[in-house]
Design an enzyme around this catalytic site. Structure first.
Site, PDB file in Angstrom:
ATOM      1  N   GLU A  71     -10.284   1.450  -1.788  1.00  0.00           N
ATOM      2  CA  GLU A  71      -9.649   0.724  -0.688  1.00  0.00           C
ATOM      3  C   GLU A  71      -9.739   1.488   0.630  1.00  0.00           C
ATOM      4  OE1 GLU A  71      -5.668  -0.456  -1.759  1.00  0.00           O
ATOM      5  OE2 GLU A  71      -6.295  -0.931  -3.801  1.00  0.00           O
ATOM      6  N   CYS A  72     -10.828   2.173   0.836  1.00  0.00           N
ATOM      7  CA  CYS A  72     -11.018   3.032   2.003  1.00  0.00           C
ATOM      8  C   CYS A  72     -11.980   2.366   2.985  1.00  0.00           C
ATOM      9  CB  CYS A  72     -11.592   4.375   1.529  1.00  0.00           C
ATOM     10  SG  CYS A  72     -12.004   5.544   2.822  1.00  0.00           S
ATOM     11  N   GLY A  73     -11.877   2.710   4.241  1.00  0.00           N
ATOM     12  CA  GLY A  73     -12.823   2.216   5.226  1.00  0.00           C
ATOM     13  C   GLY A  73     -14.247   2.671   4.955  1.00  0.00           C
TER      14      GLY A  73
END
Length: 166
Positions: free
Chosen positions: A36-38
């Protein structure tokens, strides 16, 4: 060969015990990952590198970590399903670990000692920090999360070419 590096014990995403020695090859790219990271879309480029160069001796190893913004909350099964469904990840993935603090995995303790970050700081700052290990664990280079995996392609090619002439 770095005996210290290759004796480090690992648990893969299926719960099986391995050592870094099981993945010893001409070049190893180790990455702490999160779903769920950029930077999560970097899985795509990691898979591209793996597909292009695995037959020449590149190993890509993914280590999920939930220490940065709680961006890897799922179980190992959830992580594996996410990676395969969204990015077609086929390179080896490992059980969720910590990369900083007293609970940091021995692999990341070793890598940080070999390739400290800016100004000698050993802490990993965010998800998708990359470590490129060359020639039987000889040289370790560290790359920031914003460094896209394909930006490492020339370095990987040079390591693979140098290893094939040794």
């Amino acid at each position: 060969m770095s005996t210290q590096l290759f004796s480090i014990s690992l648990i893969n995403i299926h719960g099986e015990t391995k050592t870094m020695g099981d993945f010893a090859t001409k070049a190893i790219l180790v990455v702490n990952t999160a779903s769920e990271c950029g930077f999560t879309s970097q899985y795509e480029e990691l898979e591209q590198l793996w597909q292009r160069y695995k037959s020449q001796g590149l190993m890509v190893l993914g280590f999920p970590c939930n220490q940065f913004g709680q961006q890897e909350k799922g179980s190992n099964q959830d992580i594996e399903a996410f990676c395969q469904l969204n990015y077609g990840v086929s390179f080896p993935m490992f059980a969720k670990i910590e990369v900083n603090g007293s609970g940091a995995h021995p692999l990341f303790k070793y890598l940080k000692s070999q390739a400290p970050g800016l100004l000698g700081h050993q802490a990993i700052k965010w998800n998708f920090t990359k470590f490129l290990i060359s020639g039987e664990g000889g040289k370790v280079e560290r790359f920031a999360p914003m460094t896209k995996p394909l930006a490492l392609e020339d370095k990987i090619v040079r390591i693979l070419a140098a290893s094939s002439t040794d």
